[in-house]
Design an enzyme around this catalytic site. Structure first.
Site, PDB file in Angstrom:
ATOM      1  N   ASP A   1      -4.590   3.700   4.941  1.00  0.00           N
ATOM      2  CA  ASP A   1      -3.262   3.728   4.345  1.00  0.00           C
ATOM      3  C   ASP A   1      -3.081   5.128   3.748  1.00  0.00           C
ATOM      4  O   ASP A   1      -4.032   5.920   3.715  1.00  0.00           O
ATOM      5  CB  ASP A   1      -3.178   2.639   3.267  1.00  0.00           C
ATOM      6  CG  ASP A   1      -1.874   2.672   2.501  1.00  0.00           C
ATOM      7  OD1 ASP A   1      -0.813   2.751   3.136  1.00  0.00           O
ATOM      8  OD2 ASP A   1      -1.928   2.633   1.256  1.00  0.00           O
TER       9      ASP A   1
ATOM     10  N   ASP B   1      -0.340   6.159   0.722  1.00  0.00           N
ATOM     11  CA  ASP B   1      -0.059   6.081  -0.714  1.00  0.00           C
ATOM     12  C   ASP B   1      -1.156   5.315  -1.447  1.00  0.00           C
ATOM     13  O   ASP B   1      -1.439   4.157  -1.132  1.00  0.00           O
ATOM     14  CB  ASP B   1       1.276   5.359  -0.959  1.00  0.00           C
ATOM     15  CG  ASP B   1       2.472   6.275  -0.814  1.00  0.00           C
ATOM     16  OD1 ASP B   1       2.554   7.255  -1.571  1.00  0.00           O
ATOM     17  OD2 ASP B   1       3.331   5.999   0.038  1.00  0.00           O
TER      18      ASP B   1
ATOM     19  N   ASP C   1      -5.222   0.152  -0.596  1.00  0.00           N
ATOM     20  CA  ASP C   1      -5.234   0.052  -2.064  1.00  0.00           C
ATOM     21  C   ASP C   1      -4.275  -0.993  -2.609  1.00  0.00           C
ATOM     22  O   ASP C   1      -4.209  -1.179  -3.826  1.00  0.00           O
ATOM     23  CB  ASP C   1      -4.864   1.409  -2.677  1.00  0.00           C
ATOM     24  CG  ASP C   1      -3.364   1.675  -2.590  1.00  0.00           C
ATOM     25  OD1 ASP C   1      -2.717   1.834  -3.644  1.00  0.00           O
ATOM     26  OD2 ASP C   1      -2.838   1.692  -1.458  1.00  0.00           O
TER      27      ASP C   1
END
Length: 245
Positions: free
Chosen positions: A28, A30, A189
């Protein structure tokens, strides 16, 4: 079994070993490559206050984590403008422009990122960025971090029929890289991203960059790590290396 950064179990070393020989690592963007959530939170807080959302009371970080972090922009637009999607999407465009201005000055990599990057490059593994972020955001963050030549593909939620938390973006990454889910793991996250990775059938290393461990555990990551310098990650990678030889 999920092992978190607060545990030191012998079993934790074997969490990724079944992937040998490893073919690819998917990331990922961000909160996973960089700690960007504080910038997103600031932009949302300021802009929502400007339009009088919640009677002008600023949103909290808890609200941001529960309702915004990791989600696809159209879904966020519906949350704030359920009866006016065009206005919602215009709001999101303006918010992303504000984020990019902030990111250009303040973006920093997650600790240990370049150590993991070298580990991946040394083994000739394939890699892709898989994100719900708009293309302009994703490309800016990847460029600022010096990773434009590192990633062989960047897959956006907008490129797929369904964005995360659906598995589609991660399945598309496997297809583009021509690798197997049985020999690939994911770094994420958010609950949305971990959910997508698990649904795509791959182990997920969840980073506790900003989201609480207990919240991330609801999405069933294979392991939880503080950052890419976490000993739990490197113990698992060392065991994976042993199984690959």
């Amino acid at each position: 079994m999920t092992v978190s950064s607060g545990e030191n179990s012998v079993e934790s070393k074997d969490l990724l070993a079944k992937l040998a020989p490893l073919e690819a690592v998917l990331f990922d963007v961000d909160g996973t490559l960089c700690d960007s959530d504080p910038l997103h939170y600031y932009a949302f807080r300021e802009m929502l206050q400007e339009i009088g959302y919640n009677d002008g009371v600023p949103i909290t970080e808890d609200f941001f984590v529960q309702n915004i972090a990791g989600k696809h922009n159209p879904d966020i637009a519906v949350l704030f403008f359920p009866d006016d999607m065009p206005r919602g999407m215009k709001f999101m465009e303006d918010k992303e422009a504000m984020f990019r201005r902030l990111a250009s000055e303040q973006l920093k990599p997650i600790d240990g990122l370049y150590k993991l990057k070298k580990w991946i490059e040394d083994r000739g593994l394939k890699r892709a960025a898989v994100t719900n972020a708009p293309r302009a955001n994703a490309e800016l963050m990847i460029s600022i971090l010096g990773l434009s030549d590192f990633f062989q593909a960047v897959i956006l939620g907008d490129d797929c029929e369904h964005a995360k938390p659906h598995p589609d973006p991660y399945l598309k990454a496997l297809e583009i890289l021509k690798v197997s889910k049985d020999h690939t793991f994911i770094c994420e996250d958010s609950v949305s991203g971990i959910t997508a990775g698990v649904a795509a059938g791959m182990p997920v290393a969840g980073l506790t960059t900003r989201n609480p461990e207990q919240l991330l555990l609801t999405a069933k990551p294979t392991l939880l790590i503080k950052d890419y310098a976490d000993p739990i990650l490197w113990a698992a990678l060392e065991e994976l290396d042993k199984k690959s030889t």
